[in-house]
Design an enzyme around this catalytic site. Structure first.
Site, PDB file in Angstrom:
ATOM      1  CD  GLU C  68       3.705  12.942  -3.839  1.00  0.00           C
ATOM      2  OE1 GLU C  68       4.224  13.532  -3.317  1.00  0.00           O
ATOM      3  OE2 GLU C  68       4.483  11.511  -3.880  1.00  0.00           O
ATOM      4  CG  HIS C 135       2.533   1.539   0.899  1.00  0.00           C
ATOM      5  ND1 HIS C 135       2.961   2.473   1.918  1.00  0.00           N
ATOM      6  CD2 HIS C 135       3.803   1.968  -0.009  1.00  0.00           C
ATOM      7  CE1 HIS C 135       3.878   3.207   1.722  1.00  0.00           C
ATOM      8  NE2 HIS C 135       4.361   3.043   0.477  1.00  0.00           N
TER       9      HIS C 135
HETATM   10  C1  LIG Z   1       3.531  11.742  -0.269  1.00  0.00           C
HETATM   11  C2  LIG Z   1       4.679  10.829  -0.438  1.00  0.00           C
HETATM   12  N1  LIG Z   1       5.406  10.392  -1.563  1.00  0.00           N
HETATM   13  C3  LIG Z   1       6.317   9.508  -1.661  1.00  0.00           C
HETATM   14  C4  LIG Z   1       6.333   8.656  -0.628  1.00  0.00           C
HETATM   15  C5  LIG Z   1       7.456   7.591  -0.694  1.00  0.00           C
HETATM   16  N2  LIG Z   1       8.553   7.675   0.020  1.00  0.00           N
HETATM   17  C6  LIG Z   1       8.606   7.251   1.392  1.00  0.00           C
HETATM   18  S1  LIG Z   1      10.072   7.818   2.173  1.00  0.00           S
HETATM   19  C7  LIG Z   1      10.476   8.562   0.632  1.00  0.00           C
HETATM   20  C8  LIG Z   1      11.764   9.311   0.731  1.00  0.00           C
HETATM   21  C9  LIG Z   1      11.798  10.293   2.053  1.00  0.00           C
HETATM   22  O1  LIG Z   1      12.977  10.926   2.061  1.00  0.00           O
HETATM   23  P1  LIG Z   1      13.423  11.762   3.316  1.00  0.00           P
HETATM   24  O2  LIG Z   1      12.200  12.687   3.624  1.00  0.00           O
HETATM   25  O3  LIG Z   1      14.534  12.396   2.984  1.00  0.00           O
HETATM   26  O4  LIG Z   1      13.373  10.852   4.389  1.00  0.00           O
HETATM   27  P2  LIG Z   1      14.345   9.577   4.755  1.00  0.00           P
HETATM   28  O5  LIG Z   1      13.610   8.423   4.295  1.00  0.00           O
HETATM   29  O6  LIG Z   1      15.520   9.956   4.117  1.00  0.00           O
HETATM   30  O7  LIG Z   1      14.619   9.490   6.206  1.00  0.00           O
HETATM   31  C10 LIG Z   1       9.474   8.589  -0.256  1.00  0.00           C
HETATM   32  C11 LIG Z   1       9.887   9.151  -1.781  1.00  0.00           C
HETATM   33  C12 LIG Z   1       5.720   8.838   0.561  1.00  0.00           C
HETATM   34  N3  LIG Z   1       5.917   8.153   1.879  1.00  0.00           N
HETATM   35  N4  LIG Z   1       4.959  10.117   0.657  1.00  0.00           N
END
Ligand SMILES: Cc1ncc(C[n+]2csc(CCOP(=O)(O)OP(=O)(O)O)c2C)c(N)n1
Ligand SMILES: Cc1ncc(C[n+]2csc(CCOP(=O)(O)OP(=O)(O)O)c2C)c(N)n1
Ligand SMILES: [Mg+2]
Ligand SMILES: [Mg+2]
Lengths: 337, 332, 332, 337
Positions: C68, C135
């Site tokens: 972000e 959230h």
């Molecule tokens: C700062 C932030 N931006 C966006 C999100 C929304 N979000 C939650 S999980 C996720 C994807 C995370 O991907 P990864 O780090 O690969 O973890 P995975 O869910 O695949 O285990 C996103 C975009 C968040 N939690 N925090």
């Protein structure tokens, strides 16, 4: 420093001859992995039946990572999990019904319904309760590691984060600080090929374990579907941490077999990719290994499976029956006394 | 820094007070430590921790990389694990990079888990030093809306020490706003008492009967000056020093306004949603039937803070404006 | 997404309106593009950009890493270099990680350099979806104090489109607050006009004579419901929809309050230094001699927003409370 | 993509036979480096005489970096400097008096006194005006690079940041984004051994140029006191950027020869370190090189030095004589029309 460190609670887990030599440990690990699977399968059903407050995040194919890491450190170590790490919670002693209670907003959930769904932890089990923002648990973990070092204790902090989270500044700042301050911290990158819908090629142009070199810390890559490999890598990182040798990054490669959460059909995931990875179910792989090692018969494995299935069913029953919180004293606890 | 030499110095500045209070707390409680950029050998950009490295060692005076987000999250983790970090931001402005861990990790953790997060965030803040848009900010409004944080802003040398001690002992994340402008301008005779001043208790800095001026930090000093001038005109100003913005001691403010029937709120922060908006709204609601004039806000213009002296002076509230506004409200 | 299929759909939701307006602006102006997490193939977490990838291609529908801070600073740079980025935050809460580039790069750049920074920051915000403390945040107070930003918060389907169009065409950084709660709950008959609604102009959403209710976003809908109920009791409520928080159309508000002599301000954000504090202070100062009752604020409790339904409901303002407060103020 | 790109303004600077073959270019580079030194020396004097508004930041021993980089790209490229890069401003056409005017808060400064001291830029010269926060210019640069690519132009963005700034999340996020999106961006790390008082060992445990590998972009290390080396590395990075091959990280190693700014006596810097680096004055080194190449005689070099000294003196005079801003329309410009 390392030699004068006070011992933290919990016995060290480095069985001579490796983890596979320790039947009891292996069976406990297997049971916990199978329990994670059973609990999460049950939660998926609950989601589909409309019982849950929001969506459900599963850690299918992450069981070897969650359990392999948690099993290789001590109960007194500071564990900072994320949404794929139900097995680590279970290993620490979190009852399955309480995880479900969190997804149901029940009074008996770890936060009493103040937070909920995937945001839970148990201070008494040294499990940090993360907030939504990824990877805000990573700097927090370095702070826990700092506290151990500050007090001259030989504890460590272990945190998890996804492939996607590595693009975030908090991860970078914490990795660098941990390296510079030589903190007893273990960084577990759960590379499950996707961050929500985002494939690796839009997340990074370098292998995750190679990023460690940029911080001057060791980076290792392990098969994230292999509980033994995860355990051994973690045990070695823990040894380094406790010896004052600083942090380690471990990239655990696996696949996210469900959508980001259950509301997500994940149509962006190539079906062949899922088919390929379906052959590498970490629970199945470990079950086979245990039989090959002579640690368990097929019947014993089946018994464990049935046992955890029953536990998950009972957990659902208890969680559903538990009361919702009552909105009294709702303003209390914003501030600590 | 309270070396023996300075204990016998004749005067103690606002800056010395912070330094002495911090050192005293570090002496008193092994779990208190200082972290931030250049706080170690160098003693910090403003020299608050001068001599600390020799006295407490690198274990407790921790130089960090330029990683406000990371080291603030780290402070949260250390606090959750039982320590009491004091974090120095080199300038308050840089706290913008730590906004996320402060509001999402620190501020909400106790509510969610019951685990306290005792972190003191030391922020040298405010303008009037020709330091421009990104070195002069008043940051209280960025955070005052967030449940779970306390905000403290001392206006005097004694409070700089007393409130810092209370902030460090408090079991919550506390934003401690240090006025860069007052650092070396405010002095009292030595020695300084190092007793805690309770959080959440405002102070009647000057008693008066005609109009209440509510302020904090440098505004209190401006208010006292203005009150002095107006006293000669026969206008009696009661000056309230909030000391703590969150929690706000609204009772002391309301009591004063009910007495004077007139209220002016003053701060150096920009007007729009400055903390004065909260104070004025509270007064308006609680004192409606007692007020003889509208609650009036004095604040900076809604612009970034310019660097050049004629521009900065035009943007920030000057004592002359405080005097005029108080006069107008008192006589309305 | 305004595919031909949906153009002939019978109803347009608040969400559709945003999607259609965004697509229309991208059609109209080649320099407008969308960026954010999962906005491409996936169409965004809330499906605002569903079908955009097919229509505009990966060049103009840009999937970003979870960064972000970085991608917001990048949007600033792209805007400074002549583009008009629309940034989607997956949830408004995540904007906390972008606080620094928004307030220090975007908001101050034009004042310092004369170079405009036309970025629209799309933020799905607010509670009532059982999504918990990180959230469900109302983020307007984090930013409303900062000079150089505009803040827009539509309460209707028409405004969701019209105000987004104006935000994208505006030459300033604009925080566009989309109510997640209203996304699929508000509907109007198709087709939707895609004319811009000017920023800075409030709307009298319902005329009345006894008390003025000032609100924005979901609060306007609550206010209209409450007004309907109270009308049956013979209490006539005038509902003002601010539409834009910065700049605030204070004239429309003042005009109404001078007419009704009573004002209630409502928002879902926590009370302390919620934007209601600014509105209430302004009313208090401008309408002092016209007011027959204290300006009263209705807001969330000063707590994080809990997840569990009974707790969230107790923390956020409910229509019943709005009705009661309006009744009390109107009859006082 | 690269082949269809529109040309940006400014002529390409890749003289056949390398930069040293181009006498005119070399002399202009030398003059700009010498001018930076002269201007900054003058500003130090002005600081000591109490003429400045605040402290003065110098780029001594950074001249080869500032000028070598700026000279190797085009006027139409987006330049995002920081406080050590006065030479880059000068190369682009910023007059010395205007830099001084910024430090004096004058109406004639680039921001008319709204911002001041080290925070200046000139939109008409494609120089970004950074805010205080490091390294917030780095994501901004990636945005500029994005804009060029978006429009199909062959421009690039170049940004500078210190060794200390690499610990910051903004740097990391921008580097990663630039790599993933293959943006035409050049990242110049000015490793001057210190971040304010903080030595490298408290900043990083890995060489800076090696951090590039963690992003999957090339990382090169050059002698930051060697204008030719800096130029050539930048020119190659620019070639890659314009060809659509993505970003490059260039670590330029040098020394900060003054305090962080003039208020800082820098007693934390070991004297031997300064003595060692004193032998490697980039302006002197380049002067010697020019003579060896036969591009200039000693007398010509001396004439340039005198010329820039006079320019710096004249700049001071003009800047001091310029008016302070008047606080009318002070609220205008907060918002663009
Ligand atoms: C700062 C932030 N931006 C966006 C999100 C929304 N979000 C939650 S999980 C996720 C994807 C995370 O991907 P990864 O780090 O690969 O973890 P995975 O869910 O695949 O285990 C996103 C975009 C968040 N939690 N925090
Ligand atoms: C986010 C942030 N934190 C702190 C500062 C204060 N500060 C300004 S320059 C500086 C040191 C920078 O060191 P480095 O990046 O190595 O650059 P150098 O000054 O050595 O060229 C610091 C700490 C800042 N500008 N921004
Ligand atoms: Mg992932
Ligand atoms: Mg440096």
């Amino acid at each position: 420093m390392a030699t004068t460190r006070k011992k933290t609670t919990g016995k060290s887990k480095s069985p001579a001859g490796g983890v596979t030599a320790d039947r009891e440990l292996c069976l406990k690990m297997f049971r916990t992995m199978a329990l994670q699977r059973a609990v999460e399968d049950r939660m998926v059903t609950m989601y589909r039946q409309g019982e849950m407050l929001g969506s459900v995040y599963t850690g299918h194919w992450h069981e070897a990572i969650a359990v392999g890491t948690a099993a290789a450190i001590r109960q007194g170590d500071f564990l900072c999990p994320l949404h794929r790490d139900v097995g680590a919670h279970l290993w620490r002693g979190m009852p399955p019904w309480q995880i479900m209670a969190s997804f149901l907003g029940k009074a008996t959930g770890p936060t009493g319904g103040r937070d909920g769904t995937l945001h839970y932890g148990r201070p008494d089990l040294n499990i940090y309760n993360p907030c939504s923002h990824v990877p805000d648990n990573v700097p927090v973990a370095t702070g826990g590691a700092f506290a151990f070092k500050y007090r001259g204790e030989d504890g460590l902090a272990l945190c998890y984060f996804g492939d996607g989270a590595t693009g975030n500044g908090g991860y970078h700042e914490a990795m660098n600080i941990a390296a510079v301050m030589s903190l007893p911290c273990i960084f577990i990158c759960e590379n499950n090929q996707f961050a929500y819908s985002t494939p690796l090629r839009l997340t990074t142009h370098a292998d995750f374990y190679k990023k460690a070199a940029g911080y001057g810390m060791p980076g290792v890559k392990v098969d994230g579907t292999d509980a033994v490999a995860v355990y051994e890598a973690t045990a070695e990182a823990a040894r380094r941490a406790r010896a004052g040798e600083g942090p380690t990054l471990i990239e655990c490669v696996t696949m996210r077999m469900h959508g980001h959460a259950e509301h997500d059909p994940a149509s962006y995931v190539p079906r062949e990719m899922l088919a390929e990875w379906a052959k590498r179910d970490p629970v199945e792989l470990f079950a086979a290994r245990l039989q090959k090692l002579g640690h368990a018969t097929e019947a014993e494995i089946a018994a464990i499976r049935e046992n955890v299935r029953q536990e998950a069913l009972a957990a659902r029953k208890k969680a559903l029956g538990d009361p919702m919180p009552v909105a009294t004293n709702i303003e209390e606890g914003v501030y600590a006394d | 820094m309270p070396t023996n030499k300075e204990q016998v110095a004749e005067e103690v500045t606002y800056l010395d007070a912070i330094s002495q209070a911090l050192a005293a707390e570090m002496e008193r409680d092994e779990s208190v430590f200082l972290m931030g950029e250049d706080v170690g050998q160098f003693g910090g950009a403003f020299k608050i921790s001068k001599g600390f490295m020799e006295r407490f060692g690198a274990r407790r005076v921790v130089d960090t990389p330029i990683a406000e987000n990371g080291f603030t999250g780290m402070a949260a983790g250390a606090a959750i694990c039982g320590l009491r970090p004091v974090v120095e931001f080199q300038f308050a402005d840089f706290i913008s990079q730590a906004f996320d861990p402060i509001i999402n990790v620190m501020a909400r953790h106790h509510y969610r888990t019951g685990v306290p997060v005792p972190v003191t965030l030391r922020c040298p803040f405010g303008g009037r030093l020709r330091a421009g848009p990104t070195h002069s900010q008043s940051i209280e409004s960025y955070f005052a809306h967030v449940p779970g944080l306390k905000i403290v802003a001392p206006a005097t040398v004694e409070d700089a020490a007393g409130l810092l001690i209370s902030s460090i002992r408090d079991n919550n994340p506390v934003l401690f706003l240090e006025s860069k402008y007052l650092y070396r301008r405010l002095k009292v005779p030595a020695p300084l008492s190092l007793e805690p001043t309770p959080l959440g208790v405002a102070k009647v800095a000057r008693e008066g009967t005609d109009v209440t001026l509510v302020s904090y930090s440098v505004g209190v000093q401006q208010g006292l000056e203005a009150a002095e001038v107006l006293a000669r005109e026969g206008i009696s100003v009661e000056v309230i020093d909030c000391r703590t913005l969150v929690p706000l001691d609204i009772d002391t403010i309301v009591k004063s306004v009910k007495k004077t029937s007139r209220a002016v709120v003053l701060h150096e922060a920009a007007r729009r949603l400055g903390y004065g908006a909260e104070i004025a709204s509270e007064i308006g609601e609680a004192c409606f039937w007692f007020l003889d004039a509208p609650v009036t806000r004095i604040a900076a213009l809604n612009t970034p803070i310019p660097t050049s002296p004629p521009l900065e002076d035009a943007v920030l509230p000057q004592t002359e404006e405080v005097i005029e506004t108080l006069r107008k409200v008192a006589r309305s």
